[in-house]
Write an enzyme that holds these catalytic residues in place. Structure first.
Site, short mmCIF file in Angstrom:
data_model
loop_
_atom_site.label_atom_id
_atom_site.label_comp_id
_atom_site.label_asym_id
_atom_site.label_seq_id
_atom_site.Cartn_x
_atom_site.Cartn_y
_atom_site.Cartn_z
N CYS A 1 2.75 43.19 50.86
CA CYS A 1 3.84 42.54 49.99
C CYS A 1 3.32 42.96 48.45
O CYS A 1 4.13 43.13 47.61
CB CYS A 1 4.14 41.13 50.22
SG CYS A 1 4.88 40.87 51.89
N GLU B 1 8.46 35.13 50.99
CA GLU B 1 9.00 35.87 52.20
C GLU B 1 9.52 35.10 53.12
O GLU B 1 8.96 34.16 53.81
CB GLU B 1 7.95 36.97 52.56
CG GLU B 1 8.58 37.93 53.84
CD GLU B 1 7.84 38.91 54.13
OE1 GLU B 1 8.12 39.80 54.94
OE2 GLU B 1 6.62 38.91 53.83
N ASP C 1 4.06 35.25 47.49
CA ASP C 1 4.04 34.76 48.91
C ASP C 1 2.73 34.01 49.14
O ASP C 1 2.30 34.02 50.20
CB ASP C 1 3.93 35.85 49.85
CG ASP C 1 5.13 36.76 49.69
OD1 ASP C 1 6.15 36.48 48.92
OD2 ASP C 1 5.25 37.67 50.50
N LYS D 1 12.82 36.23 49.26
CA LYS D 1 12.85 37.68 49.49
C LYS D 1 12.87 38.02 51.05
O LYS D 1 12.19 37.38 51.76
CB LYS D 1 11.92 38.53 48.68
CG LYS D 1 10.53 38.14 49.38
CD LYS D 1 9.48 39.08 48.30
CE LYS D 1 7.87 38.77 48.65
NZ LYS D 1 7.69 39.47 50.16
#
Length: 598
Positions: free
Chosen positions: A176, A81, A30, A143
């Protein structure tokens, strides 16, 4: 290249972390504008400008690590993300909880921010920061959750490339990264976090999280830093951790060697395609892409001067790779369109499925034809699990059972083509198409088959030469040490499936030769019997410590019919030796096949 001694990160906690060649990946979590730039979602989350500045400072050590991973030839995965624009994949708890917690959170997911809608796919802020821009041969994983395995095909991406060891960096450590690290542990991967290029929005929690990763003598994994990885890259030649090429693959058109030559500039696509057309025999083709068309495609690809941040050519894996198919494929077939969208050059349809590969005039060939015994030793044949690749645009003999087979110079090349194709979009609805998340998730053995051993079952055979090959393949001192387990059930079911599929009332037979003389009730009974056989075959691979990882059989028309009828995968590894697996476990069978050829 071959690494004589395994590389390791010696200073990792709680012990040295191994970096096995061909099995190590870097996962950058991310590093998106929304999380690390001052005008993004991360700035909203972080309570301190000073702490957020430390997050921005992670970009450089992440870049150092990325450069090292690229030099060493690791698989690289970048995660992002974010959510689809209508937020249908974002639970209300995620959007609402912090918004209602205090007045500091004036924006939430989906709201318009300075870089577009916060954490929404397609927005400028959702993408990776410029310094870490992914190459086109690297994986970008979108994701919807904090964990990278949740509702994604990350497990399939990793196992399809033979990955067992993971290096982590990115943001945020406490959210994450930590969630994905724990998920990786549950999936069986060995994982190591690089602490100096991993950070978050609360210093105390970040520090505790870093310690948690390797606490209790490595309960979850390991911790180290980017400097260790950079030092390893500095001390080793390019590609030291890349996929290991089989020593017998001498073809100048093998996939990874050709890709590397394009990246380095040692060869051009125009040179390769010119050489192919100068030497090919048109009588070997059912239809041949006109030379001027192929040369125009090659020139267009050579004109692509895209480079990464360091000036290295940025090319998809299938860029400029010459391939063909057998005549049942149309040029507009989904699988061919997927390959050409990645820069592959379609030479045409071939009349012999193996002759041009044997002559090193192509890199791979797609077919749905049955694989006959005595496959040339220079050719590997991989029969994909039914539904894992699209058959739209292919005139198949039996729509219910026919599947795409990849013929290549090695099992490694075949695996690499498949691993690329299963990641490419397929918007065509198909009755038998199987999303990667529909396939079974099998825990990873970090030791690999070469370290952990393989359980294999062997079909009964009266062929002494076949028996001798099996002894050599699974020799305790070889690359694929194994333990033989009972295989009578799998052998019996494979034979039963072949008989059912060959019966006059079977769907497979009727699709090839329709007739009104067969009772619909008999066909229904045949379908039911075949479905039962599929369940029994799957169970044979999932019955405890004595169930096989792979079923090994001599190549024959009956074996091929059984594989197709059951919809399972198979790889011909040595002329007439077939590795067979349960439905959807292609990655495991391909791992065994790749090692078998080392």
């Amino acid at each position: 290249m071959t690494v004589t001694a395994p590389l390791t990160i010696p200073n990792a906690r709680p012990a040295a972390f191994p970096l096995p060649a061909g099995r190590t990946a870097l996962i950058i979590i991310d590093m998106q504008r929304d999380f690390v730039l001052p005008t993004g979602y991360g700035a909203v989350q972080c309570p301190s400008k000073e702490i957020f500045a430390q997050v921005v400072n992670l970009i450089q050590p992440c870049l150092d690590t990325l450069r090292a991973a690229r030099h060493l030839g690791m698989t690289v995965v970048h995660t992002r993300e974010g959510h689809v624009p209508d937020l249908s994949d974002c639970p209300p708890t995620k959007t609402d909880r912090q918004l209602h917690a205090n007045k500091r959170h004036v924006l939430c997911i989906g709201d318009e921010g300075p870089m577009g809608r916060l954490l929404v796919r397609g927005a400028y802020g959702h993408d990776i920061v410029d310094e870490l821009r992914p190459r086109r041969d690297e994986v970008v994983l979108d994701k919807p959750g904090k964990g990278s395995f949740y509702n994604t095909d990350l497990h399939e991406i990793l196992v399809s490339r033979g990955i067992t060891h993971l290096l982590f960096c990115g943001v945020t450590a406490e959210c994450c990264v930590a969630t994905t690290f724990r998920e990786a542990n549950d999936h069986g991967f060995e994982a190591c976090v690089l602490t100096d290029c991993t950070g978050g929005f609360n210093g105390t929690i970040v520090s505790a999280t870093m310690d948690m990763f390797c606490a209790y003598d490595g309960l979850l994994g390991y911790a180290s830093n980017s400097r260790a990885v950079v030092s390893i890259a500095d001390a080793n030649s390019a590609g030291a951790l890349a996929q290991l090429e089989p020593p017998l693959t001498a073809s100048p058109l093998s996939l990874h060697a050709l890709h590397a030559s394009y990246v380095s500039g040692a060869r051009t696509v125009t040179e390769v395609i010119t050489s192919i057309y100068d030497s090919l025999d048109e009588s070997n083709f059912g239809s041949l892409t006109p030379r001027e068309v192929a040369m125009a495609q090659a020139a267009k690809l050579d004109a692509d001067k895209t480079v990464d941040i360091d000036g290295t050519r940025d090319l998809p894996l299938l860029y400029g790779i010459p391939f063909a198919s057998t005549p049942e494929f149309t040029p507009s077939a989904t699988v061919i369109s997927q390959i050409t969208s990645e820069g592959g050059i379609y030479i045409g349809t071939v009349l012999s499925a193996t002759e041009l590969l044997n002559a090193s005039q192509l890199t791979y060939i797609l077919t749905t034809a049955d694989i006959k015994p005595n496959v040339p030793s220079s050719v590997s044949a991989y029969v994909t699990t039914k539904g894992s690749l699209s058959t739209t645009g292919i005139t198949v003999a039996s729509p219910s059972t026919s599947t795409v087979t990849i013929l290549a110079h090695s099992a490694l090349d075949a695996r690499s083509v498949w691993a690329t194709l299963v990641r490419l979009p397929n918007s065509t609805p198909e009755a038998h198409f199987q999303n990667s998340r529909d396939r079974p998730i099998i825990s990873v053995d970090y030791r690999g088959f070469e370290g952990g051993g393989i359980r294999y079952a062997v079909a009964s055979s009266t062929d002494a030469a076949f028996d001798e090959k099996i002894k050599k393949i699974f020799a305790p001192s070889g690359r694929l040490p194994g333990r033989c387990v009972p295989g009578e059930k799998a052998c019996s079911v494979l034979s039963t499936a072949a008989k059912l599929a060959s019966a006059p009332e079977s769907v497979m037979t009727l699709e090839k030769a329709p007739t009104n003389s067969i009772s619909a009730l008999d066909t229904i009974k045949n379908i039911q019997a075949l479905e039962s056989a599929k369940a029994v075959f799957a169970k044979a691979f999932d019955c405890g410590i004595d169930s096989p990882d792979v079923f090994v059989a001599p190549l024959s028309s009956q074996i091929m019919t059984g594989i197709l009828a059951l919809g399972v995968c198979g790889v011909v590894v040595q002329k007439d030796v077939v590795f067979i697996g349960a439905k959807g476990v292609d990655a495991r069978i391909l791992d065994a096949a790749v090692l078998c050829q080392m």
